[in-house]
Motif scaffolding. Structure first.
Motif, PDB file in Angstrom:
ATOM      1  N   GLU A  46      -3.040   5.445  -1.572  1.00  0.00           N
ATOM      2  CA  GLU A  46      -2.032   6.171  -2.347  1.00  0.00           C
ATOM      3  C   GLU A  46      -0.822   6.506  -1.481  1.00  0.00           C
ATOM      4  OE1 GLU A  46      -1.572  10.234  -5.084  1.00  0.00           O
ATOM      5  OE2 GLU A  46      -3.503   9.732  -4.170  1.00  0.00           O
ATOM      6  N   LEU A  47      -1.067   6.903  -0.227  1.00  0.00           N
ATOM      7  CA  LEU A  47       0.032   7.233   0.673  1.00  0.00           C
ATOM      8  C   LEU A  47       0.921   6.014   0.935  1.00  0.00           C
ATOM      9  CD1 LEU A  47      -1.773   9.493   3.302  1.00  0.00           C
ATOM     10  CD2 LEU A  47      -0.094  10.216   1.599  1.00  0.00           C
ATOM     11  N   LEU A  48       0.308   4.841   0.928  1.00  0.00           N
ATOM     12  CA  LEU A  48       1.059   3.611   1.171  1.00  0.00           C
ATOM     13  C   LEU A  48       1.627   3.021  -0.117  1.00  0.00           C
ATOM     14  CD1 LEU A  48      -1.258   1.849   3.799  1.00  0.00           C
ATOM     15  CD2 LEU A  48       0.858   3.131   4.224  1.00  0.00           C
ATOM     16  N   GLY A  49       1.330   3.671  -1.235  1.00  0.00           N
ATOM     17  CA  GLY A  49       1.848   3.193  -2.511  1.00  0.00           C
ATOM     18  C   GLY A  49       1.176   1.926  -3.000  1.00  0.00           C
ATOM     19  N   LEU A  50      -0.113   1.754  -2.661  1.00  0.00           N
ATOM     20  CA  LEU A  50      -0.834   0.543  -3.039  1.00  0.00           C
ATOM     21  C   LEU A  50      -1.543   0.724  -4.373  1.00  0.00           C
ATOM     22  CD1 LEU A  50      -2.456  -0.359   0.400  1.00  0.00           C
ATOM     23  CD2 LEU A  50      -0.234  -1.053  -0.507  1.00  0.00           C
ATOM     24  N   ALA A  51      -1.618  -0.344  -5.141  1.00  0.00           N
ATOM     25  CA  ALA A  51      -2.371  -0.323  -6.390  1.00  0.00           C
ATOM     26  C   ALA A  51      -3.867  -0.279  -6.082  1.00  0.00           C
ATOM     27  CB  ALA A  51      -2.037  -1.562  -7.220  1.00  0.00           C
ATOM     28  N   SER A  52      -4.635   0.268  -7.005  1.00  0.00           N
ATOM     29  CA  SER A  52      -6.070   0.442  -6.772  1.00  0.00           C
ATOM     30  C   SER A  52      -6.789  -0.882  -6.539  1.00  0.00           C
ATOM     31  CB  SER A  52      -6.708   1.171  -7.957  1.00  0.00           C
ATOM     32  OG  SER A  52      -6.506   0.447  -9.153  1.00  0.00           O
ATOM     33  N   TYR A  53      -6.306  -1.961  -7.187  1.00  0.00           N
ATOM     34  CA  TYR A  53      -6.975  -3.240  -7.029  1.00  0.00           C
ATOM     35  C   TYR A  53      -6.713  -3.871  -5.663  1.00  0.00           C
ATOM     36  CZ  TYR A  53      -2.422  -5.507  -7.741  1.00  0.00           C
ATOM     37  OH  TYR A  53      -1.116  -5.893  -7.612  1.00  0.00           O
ATOM     38  N   GLN A  54      -5.708  -3.352  -4.944  1.00  0.00           N
ATOM     39  CA  GLN A  54      -5.292  -4.022  -3.713  1.00  0.00           C
ATOM     40  C   GLN A  54      -5.971  -3.484  -2.469  1.00  0.00           C
ATOM     41  OE1 GLN A  54      -1.071  -3.981  -3.055  1.00  0.00           O
ATOM     42  NE2 GLN A  54      -1.108  -5.773  -1.739  1.00  0.00           N
ATOM     43  N   ALA A  55      -6.595  -2.315  -2.545  1.00  0.00           N
ATOM     44  CA  ALA A  55      -7.162  -1.729  -1.331  1.00  0.00           C
ATOM     45  C   ALA A  55      -8.466  -1.003  -1.613  1.00  0.00           C
ATOM     46  CB  ALA A  55      -6.156  -0.771  -0.694  1.00  0.00           C
ATOM     47  N   GLN A  56      -9.444  -1.242  -0.756  1.00  0.00           N
ATOM     48  CA  GLN A  56     -10.672  -0.477  -0.723  1.00  0.00           C
ATOM     49  C   GLN A  56     -10.703   0.285   0.597  1.00  0.00           C
ATOM     50  OE1 GLN A  56     -14.358  -2.648  -1.951  1.00  0.00           O
ATOM     51  NE2 GLN A  56     -13.038  -4.451  -1.870  1.00  0.00           N
ATOM     52  N   THR A  57     -11.436   1.373   0.631  1.00  0.00           N
ATOM     53  CA  THR A  57     -11.551   2.137   1.872  1.00  0.00           C
ATOM     54  C   THR A  57     -13.015   2.393   2.191  1.00  0.00           C
ATOM     55  OG1 THR A  57     -11.437   4.303   0.761  1.00  0.00           O
ATOM     56  CG2 THR A  57      -9.347   3.297   1.456  1.00  0.00           C
ATOM     57  N   ARG A  58     -13.283   2.528   3.470  1.00  0.00           N
ATOM     58  CA  ARG A  58     -14.610   2.908   3.944  1.00  0.00           C
ATOM     59  C   ARG A  58     -14.438   3.887   5.097  1.00  0.00           C
ATOM     60  NH1 ARG A  58     -15.583   0.544  -0.005  1.00  0.00           N
ATOM     61  NH2 ARG A  58     -17.287  -0.933  -0.471  1.00  0.00           N
ATOM     62  N   GLN A  59     -15.071   5.055   4.988  1.00  0.00           N
ATOM     63  CA  GLN A  59     -15.112   5.979   6.112  1.00  0.00           C
ATOM     64  C   GLN A  59     -16.283   5.569   6.987  1.00  0.00           C
ATOM     65  OE1 GLN A  59     -15.555  10.134   5.173  1.00  0.00           O
ATOM     66  NE2 GLN A  59     -15.420  10.776   7.308  1.00  0.00           N
ATOM     67  N   CYS A  60     -16.009   5.251   8.219  1.00  0.00           N
ATOM     68  CA  CYS A  60     -17.064   4.774   9.110  1.00  0.00           C
ATOM     69  C   CYS A  60     -16.717   5.132  10.545  1.00  0.00           C
ATOM     70  CB  CYS A  60     -17.230   3.251   8.974  1.00  0.00           C
ATOM     71  SG  CYS A  60     -18.488   2.550  10.076  1.00  0.00           S
TER      72      CYS A  60
END
Length: 252
Positions: A46-60
């Motif tokens: 969201e901070l980078l202004g990316l669409a939901s389909y374009q980025a996944q995140t993993r806390q690791c």
């Protein structure tokens, strides 16, 4: 936003160069898997202004064996598609006064923690991603080392230098084993790069840094190299180390 149909996994994505890489590659059409130990990694798209389909995140936390194994399992099983991998996460340590640690001041716990993040995690993530890359006949691995992994550093301790030198050896071994499958493996070894997280650097230190360019590097000078190494145009570039340091280190 159009996509090139490929996905890149970036470790250390929520700090320093990681955010710049993510923004640059998203603009180029890559889908992203953003990995970081930070609890705020989920907010980065969201901070980078990316669409939901374009980025996944993993806390690791890559130093946590169980967390790293879980991430590698997702990659190896294909739950997380990984056409390209950028091993960007890295740590160092300083003494209580902020000065460089000598080898006599480095204990086993410190050494193991640095190696876990800077070398073991890249090894295991690369191993998890490579079988799928071989199946597809295409893959890109980029390992972010440091000038401290190329020569003596007045800033970084021997534990850091050893880990980054090891990363270069790992990259070249992968390059030799994998080139025939259309996979490249390369290293970027930055000098001092100024990011928002770096804070302000005393200009007086520049004269002591012995950089022929007489300035510090900018993130775009690293992300530009990353974009090239991920491209089809770099298909014949493998086993290389790109020294981006303003001429501070010029290997023969």
């Amino acid at each position: 936003m159009t996509t090139n149909g490929k996905t890149v996994l970036i470790t250390g994505a929520d700090g320093g160069l990681g955010r710049d890489m993510a923004a640059c590659l998203a603009e180029a059409g890559w889908s992203l898997i953003l990995v970081d130990r930070s609890s705020t990694i989920g907010q980065l798209p969201e901070l980078l202004g990316l669409a939901s389909y374009q980025a996944q995140t993993r806390q690791c936390d890559l130093a946590d064996e169980a967390q790293l194994d879980a991430l590698c399992k997702e990659v190896s099983e294909g739950t997380l598609r990984c056409d390209a991998l950028i091993n960007n996460a890295g740590i160092s340590s300083y003494g209580r006064d902020g000065q460089r640690l000598s080898i006599d001041e480095i204990d086993r716990n410190h050494l193991q923690n640095v190696l876990a993040i800077n070398l073991i995690a890249p090894f295991l993530l690369s191993r998890a991603a490579l079988p799928h890359m071989r199946e597809r006949g295409w893959g890109r691995l980029i390992h972010i080392a440091s000038r401290g992994g190329r020569t003596f550093s007045e800033v970084f301790p021997s534990s850091f230098s050893a880990s980054k030198s090891g990363l270069i050896g790992l990259s070249r071994s992968i390059a030799g084993e994998s080139a025939r499958f259309g996979i490249t493996s390369n290293v970027i070894a930055p000098g001092v790069i100024i990011t928002p997280q770096s804070g302000k650097v005393d200009p007086a230190l520049l004269s002591q840094a012995k950089i022929p360019a007489q300035r510090y590097g900018q993130p775009a000078e690293i992300t530009g190299a990353v974009a090239y190494l991920l491209s089809d145009a770099a298909g014949f570039t493998t086993g290389a180390v790109m020294d981006i340091n303003g001429g501070a280190f010029m290997p023969s």
